[in-house]
Scaffold this active site. Structure first.
Site, PDB file in Angstrom:
ATOM      1  N   ASP A   1       0.857  -1.181   0.000  1.00 44.26           N
ATOM      2  CA  ASP A   1       0.000   0.000   0.000  1.00 44.26           C
ATOM      3  C   ASP A   1       0.895   1.233   0.000  1.00 44.26           C
ATOM      4  O   ASP A   1       1.988   1.214   0.580  1.00 44.26           O
ATOM      5  CB  ASP A   1      -0.907   0.016   1.236  1.00 44.26           C
ATOM      6  CG  ASP A   1      -1.999  -1.047   1.172  1.00 44.26           C
ATOM      7  OD1 ASP A   1      -2.426  -1.392   0.050  1.00 44.26           O
ATOM      8  OD2 ASP A   1      -2.433  -1.513   2.233  1.00 44.26           O
TER       9      ASP A   1
ATOM     10  N   ASP B   1      -6.850  -1.357  -4.662  1.00 45.88           N
ATOM     11  CA  ASP B   1      -7.908  -1.014  -3.708  1.00 45.88           C
ATOM     12  C   ASP B   1      -8.839   0.052  -4.283  1.00 45.88           C
ATOM     13  O   ASP B   1     -10.057  -0.007  -4.105  1.00 45.88           O
ATOM     14  CB  ASP B   1      -7.311  -0.515  -2.398  1.00 45.88           C
ATOM     15  CG  ASP B   1      -6.455  -1.551  -1.696  1.00 45.88           C
ATOM     16  OD1 ASP B   1      -6.683  -2.759  -1.902  1.00 45.88           O
ATOM     17  OD2 ASP B   1      -5.548  -1.145  -0.942  1.00 45.88           O
TER      18      ASP B   1
END
Length: 168
Positions: free
Chosen positions: A128, A146
């Site tokens: 991330d 995401d």
């Protein structure tokens, strides 16, 4: 006799355009993660704007780091869920290729799901790197996969709302 292949053609153009969109999202996701892994060490952060940072975070859990502190079994659970979701989405795309918004939503979710599954298989965690924040409040870091999944989920909701409205 016409073939009933996996990418059969219909009036809506078949599922190939949707697989193409999923592939583009997957490539964008993996490319950005390669850049982050090459330029940042875990925990590194770059201020971009008063509400946005680039960071490097390793997420061993699911959304919002759910089960991140588990002992490692969650890697295989989330990988299995991702593989099952991929197979289900491929089946849905095959059976509903002409439903544009629905197929767009599924393609976004597919590209994102495969991107995160690849991370889990290669690294044991999801990379991330996008971090939104405001006045000391930090949203959990996320990635292109995401974001694609979120756009896909919102599109599924919109598609259902429009379907219900048309049926009235």
């Amino acid at each position: 006799m016409a073939s009933r292949g996996f990418a059969r053609s219909t009036a809506g153009g078949g599922m190939l355009p949707w697989l193409g969109l999923a592939l583009i999202l997957f490539i964008a996701d993996q490319f950005t993660k390669v850049l982050i892994l090459g330029w940042y060490q875990p925990g590194d952060s770059t201020y971009v704007a008063p509400f946005f940072n680039i960071v490097r975070v390793h997420n061993t859990g699911a959304a919002f780091s759910f089960l991140a502190a588990a002992s490692g079994w969650q890697r295989w659970l989330f990988t299995g869920i991702g593989v099952a979701a991929t197979l289900f989405i491929l089946w849905m795309l095959r059976t509903h290729p002409g439903q544009r918004l629905f197929s767009f939503a599924l393609a976004c979710i597919l590209g994102g799901a495969v991107g995160n599954v690849v991370d889990r298989l290669l690294h044991g965690y999801v990379v991330d790197f996008l971090q939104l924040h405001w006045r000391g409040w930090y949203f959990p870091a996320f990635n292109v996969a995401d974001a694609a999944i979120t756009v896909g989920a919102a599109s599924l909701i919109l598609d259902e709302l429009l379907r219900v409205r048309r049926s009235r």
